[in-house]
Design a protein around this motif. Structure first.
Motif, mmCIF file in Angstrom:
data_model
loop_
_atom_site.group_PDB
_atom_site.id
_atom_site.type_symbol
_atom_site.label_atom_id
_atom_site.label_comp_id
_atom_site.label_asym_id
_atom_site.label_seq_id
_atom_site.Cartn_x
_atom_site.Cartn_y
_atom_site.Cartn_z
ATOM 1 N N SER A 41 0.833 -1.205 0.000
ATOM 2 C CA SER A 41 0.000 0.000 0.000
ATOM 3 C C SER A 41 0.867 1.253 0.000
ATOM 4 O O SER A 41 0.586 2.207 -0.729
ATOM 5 N N ALA A 57 -3.763 -1.678 -7.479
ATOM 6 C CA ALA A 57 -3.499 -0.810 -6.326
ATOM 7 C C ALA A 57 -4.730 -0.717 -5.439
ATOM 8 O O ALA A 57 -4.619 -0.726 -4.212
ATOM 9 N N ALA A 103 2.195 1.666 -3.426
ATOM 10 C CA ALA A 103 1.170 2.112 -4.371
ATOM 11 C C ALA A 103 0.881 3.601 -4.196
ATOM 12 O O ALA A 103 0.718 4.331 -5.177
ATOM 13 N N VAL A 104 0.816 4.054 -2.964
ATOM 14 C CA VAL A 104 0.557 5.468 -2.718
ATOM 15 C C VAL A 104 1.763 6.310 -3.130
ATOM 16 O O VAL A 104 1.622 7.375 -3.713
ATOM 17 N N ARG A 105 2.944 5.812 -2.820
ATOM 18 C CA ARG A 105 4.177 6.556 -3.144
ATOM 19 C C ARG A 105 4.345 6.735 -4.648
ATOM 20 O O ARG A 105 4.781 7.787 -5.107
ATOM 21 N N THR A 106 4.015 5.698 -5.431
ATOM 22 C CA THR A 106 4.174 5.770 -6.880
ATOM 23 C C THR A 106 2.929 6.301 -7.573
ATOM 24 O O THR A 106 2.893 6.390 -8.794
ATOM 25 N N ARG A 107 1.903 6.636 -6.765
ATOM 26 C CA ARG A 107 0.650 7.186 -7.274
ATOM 27 C C ARG A 107 0.009 6.272 -8.307
ATOM 28 O O ARG A 107 -0.443 6.712 -9.369
ATOM 29 N N SER A 108 -0.009 4.994 -8.015
ATOM 30 C CA SER A 108 -0.659 4.015 -8.878
ATOM 31 C C SER A 108 -2.168 4.220 -8.815
ATOM 32 O O SER A 108 -2.734 4.399 -7.752
ATOM 33 N N ALA A 109 -2.801 4.163 -9.959
ATOM 34 C CA ALA A 109 -4.252 4.349 -9.997
ATOM 35 C C ALA A 109 -4.869 3.266 -10.864
ATOM 36 O O ALA A 109 -5.516 3.531 -11.858
ATOM 37 N N ASN A 110 -4.630 2.017 -10.493
ATOM 38 C CA ASN A 110 -5.203 0.923 -11.267
ATOM 39 C C ASN A 110 -5.928 -0.046 -10.337
ATOM 40 O O ASN A 110 -5.959 0.145 -9.120
#
Length: 64
Positions: A15, A28, A18-25
């Motif tokens: 998590s 994530a 995912a937040v650090r890399t700004r994943s939006a799929n």
């Protein structure tokens, strides 16, 4: 050698990534959902719930 790691730790790290890399799929979103699900089953639920409740109470009185 067997490595034992908790699901909360695993999904927490995923998590944070995912937040650090700004994943939006969808992956994530699934990781964040599973982290919340597993964290709710631990002793961390009560302090987190109290913190969120106190924050909500403070924000609701702030607007008055």
């Amino acid at each position: 050698m067997v490595l034992d790691i908790s699901a909360v730790l695993l999904f927490g790290a995923a998590s944070a990534f995912a937040v650090r890399t700004r994943s939006a799929n969808g992956g994530a979103a699934l990781v964040l959902f599973l982290f919340g699900f597993f964290a709710a089953g631990t002793g961390a639920y009560e302090p987190i719930h109290n913190l969120v409740q106190a924050s909500a109470d403070a924000l609701s009185t702030f607007g008055k």
